[in-house]
Design a protein around this motif. Structure first.
Motif, mmCIF file in Angstrom:
data_model
loop_
_atom_site.group_PDB
_atom_site.id
_atom_site.type_symbol
_atom_site.label_atom_id
_atom_site.label_comp_id
_atom_site.label_asym_id
_atom_site.label_seq_id
_atom_site.Cartn_x
_atom_site.Cartn_y
_atom_site.Cartn_z
ATOM 1 N N MET A 136 0.889 -1.291 -0.126
ATOM 2 C CA MET A 136 0.064 0.027 0.008
ATOM 3 C C MET A 136 0.913 1.308 0.082
ATOM 4 O O MET A 136 1.778 1.253 0.796
ATOM 5 N N LYS A 137 0.363 1.975 -0.858
ATOM 6 C CA LYS A 137 1.145 3.386 -0.835
ATOM 7 C C LYS A 137 0.279 4.671 -0.420
ATOM 8 O O LYS A 137 -0.748 4.761 -1.029
ATOM 9 N N VAL A 138 0.640 5.381 0.630
ATOM 10 C CA VAL A 138 -0.071 6.479 1.059
ATOM 11 C C VAL A 138 0.695 7.613 0.816
ATOM 12 O O VAL A 138 1.910 7.658 1.328
ATOM 13 N N GLN A 139 0.083 8.640 0.240
ATOM 14 C CA GLN A 139 0.673 10.014 -0.077
ATOM 15 C C GLN A 139 -0.151 11.204 0.312
ATOM 16 O O GLN A 139 -1.277 10.935 0.285
ATOM 17 N N VAL A 140 0.493 12.162 0.640
ATOM 18 C CA VAL A 140 -0.316 13.360 1.112
ATOM 19 C C VAL A 140 0.255 14.263 0.135
ATOM 20 O O VAL A 140 1.332 14.745 -0.089
ATOM 21 N N LEU A 141 -0.501 14.843 -1.021
ATOM 22 C CA LEU A 141 -0.155 15.703 -1.931
ATOM 23 C C LEU A 141 -0.754 17.148 -1.275
ATOM 24 O O LEU A 141 -1.680 17.408 -0.852
ATOM 25 N N HIS A 142 0.383 17.952 -1.407
ATOM 26 C CA HIS A 142 0.046 19.211 -0.697
ATOM 27 C C HIS A 142 0.928 20.623 -1.572
ATOM 28 O O HIS A 142 1.717 20.170 -2.475
ATOM 29 N N ILE A 143 0.228 21.660 -1.405
ATOM 30 C CA ILE A 143 1.073 22.822 -1.754
ATOM 31 C C ILE A 143 1.919 23.477 -0.568
ATOM 32 O O ILE A 143 1.470 23.227 0.474
ATOM 33 N N GLU A 144 2.722 24.174 -0.909
ATOM 34 C CA GLU A 144 3.814 24.825 0.003
ATOM 35 C C GLU A 144 3.107 25.748 0.745
ATOM 36 O O GLU A 144 3.101 25.561 2.281
ATOM 37 N N GLU A 145 1.780 26.431 0.613
ATOM 38 C CA GLU A 145 1.388 27.406 1.317
ATOM 39 C C GLU A 145 0.142 26.795 2.153
ATOM 40 O O GLU A 145 -0.410 27.755 3.218
ATOM 41 N N CYS A 146 0.015 25.778 2.034
ATOM 42 C CA CYS A 146 -1.139 24.949 2.789
ATOM 43 C C CYS A 146 -0.690 24.967 4.317
ATOM 44 O O CYS A 146 0.272 24.327 4.424
ATOM 45 N N PRO A 147 -1.860 25.218 5.098
ATOM 46 C CA PRO A 147 -1.371 25.084 6.461
ATOM 47 C C PRO A 147 -1.664 23.749 7.184
ATOM 48 O O PRO A 147 -1.365 23.638 8.103
ATOM 49 N N SER A 148 -2.430 23.039 6.480
ATOM 50 C CA SER A 148 -2.939 21.727 6.955
ATOM 51 C C SER A 148 -2.400 20.422 6.536
ATOM 52 O O SER A 148 -2.673 19.263 6.927
ATOM 53 N N TRP A 149 -1.244 20.350 5.611
ATOM 54 C CA TRP A 149 -0.899 19.356 5.065
ATOM 55 C C TRP A 149 -0.007 18.518 6.110
ATOM 56 O O TRP A 149 -0.111 17.010 6.055
ATOM 57 N N GLU A 150 0.659 19.075 7.038
ATOM 58 C CA GLU A 150 1.445 18.319 8.075
ATOM 59 C C GLU A 150 0.406 17.643 8.969
ATOM 60 O O GLU A 150 0.579 16.266 9.323
ATOM 61 N N GLU A 151 -0.894 18.350 9.428
ATOM 62 C CA GLU A 151 -1.917 17.534 10.380
ATOM 63 C C GLU A 151 -2.241 16.516 9.597
ATOM 64 O O GLU A 151 -2.817 15.343 10.183
ATOM 65 N N ALA A 152 -2.650 16.623 8.393
ATOM 66 C CA ALA A 152 -3.443 15.460 7.513
ATOM 67 C C ALA A 152 -2.216 14.350 7.462
ATOM 68 O O ALA A 152 -2.618 13.161 7.651
ATOM 69 N N GLY A 153 -1.095 14.675 7.332
ATOM 70 C CA GLY A 153 -0.361 13.459 7.237
ATOM 71 C C GLY A 153 -0.118 12.968 8.785
ATOM 72 O O GLY A 153 0.009 11.631 8.804
ATOM 73 N N ALA A 154 -0.254 13.533 9.681
ATOM 74 C CA ALA A 154 -0.096 13.067 11.319
ATOM 75 C C ALA A 154 -1.375 12.240 11.567
ATOM 76 O O ALA A 154 -1.376 11.182 12.061
ATOM 77 N N ARG A 155 -2.405 12.622 11.047
ATOM 78 C CA ARG A 155 -3.902 11.805 11.181
ATOM 79 C C ARG A 155 -3.550 10.766 10.317
ATOM 80 O O ARG A 155 -4.103 9.751 10.618
ATOM 81 N N ALA A 156 -3.144 10.630 9.117
ATOM 82 C CA ALA A 156 -3.201 9.400 8.321
ATOM 83 C C ALA A 156 -2.242 8.524 8.949
ATOM 84 O O ALA A 156 -2.537 7.338 9.091
ATOM 85 N N ARG A 157 -1.181 9.069 9.466
ATOM 86 C CA ARG A 157 -0.276 8.142 10.081
ATOM 87 C C ARG A 157 -0.935 7.399 11.685
ATOM 88 O O ARG A 157 -0.771 6.291 11.626
ATOM 89 N N GLN A 158 -1.530 8.053 12.100
ATOM 90 C CA GLN A 158 -2.230 7.562 13.424
ATOM 91 C C GLN A 158 -3.470 6.621 12.612
ATOM 92 O O GLN A 158 -3.439 5.508 13.466
#
Length: 102
Positions: A1-23
């Protein structure tokens, strides 16, 4: 399984999305599955991915929260949650979507 968080540099939510995906992955017994972060820099990069705004959580090349929203615009994404609109889905929403994907 391959999980990716696609994001733009200016997005304030990408790190939180990754942390929640990890959890959510850990909670599903998938601790060995990595969460990869993919910076989308151009409309062309957005066009060749499942990008639907930042952040987009992708599993095996498919948007975990499919919509008609695939875009080449380098913009933030909004999710409907039980608390209203948010910049990332909740951990519970990600867990449910992962279960449906499996």
């Amino acid at each position: 399984m391959k999980v990716q968080v696609l994001h733009i540099e200016e997005c304030p939510s990408w790190e939180e999305a990754g942390a929640r995906a990890r959890q959510a992955l850990d909670g599903a017994g998938l601790a060995d599955v990595a969460v990869e972060f993919v910076l989308i820099r151009t409309p062309t990069e957005a066009a060749i991915t499942a990008f639907a705004g930042s952040p987009t959580i992708v599993v095996d090349g498919e948007d975990l929260f499919p919509s008609d929203g695939q875009t080449t615009s380098l913009a933030c994404r909004v999710y409907f949650t039980e608390h209203g609109l948010a910049g990332t889905p909740t951990r519970t929403q990600i867990e449910r979507a992962l279960q449906n994907h499996l």
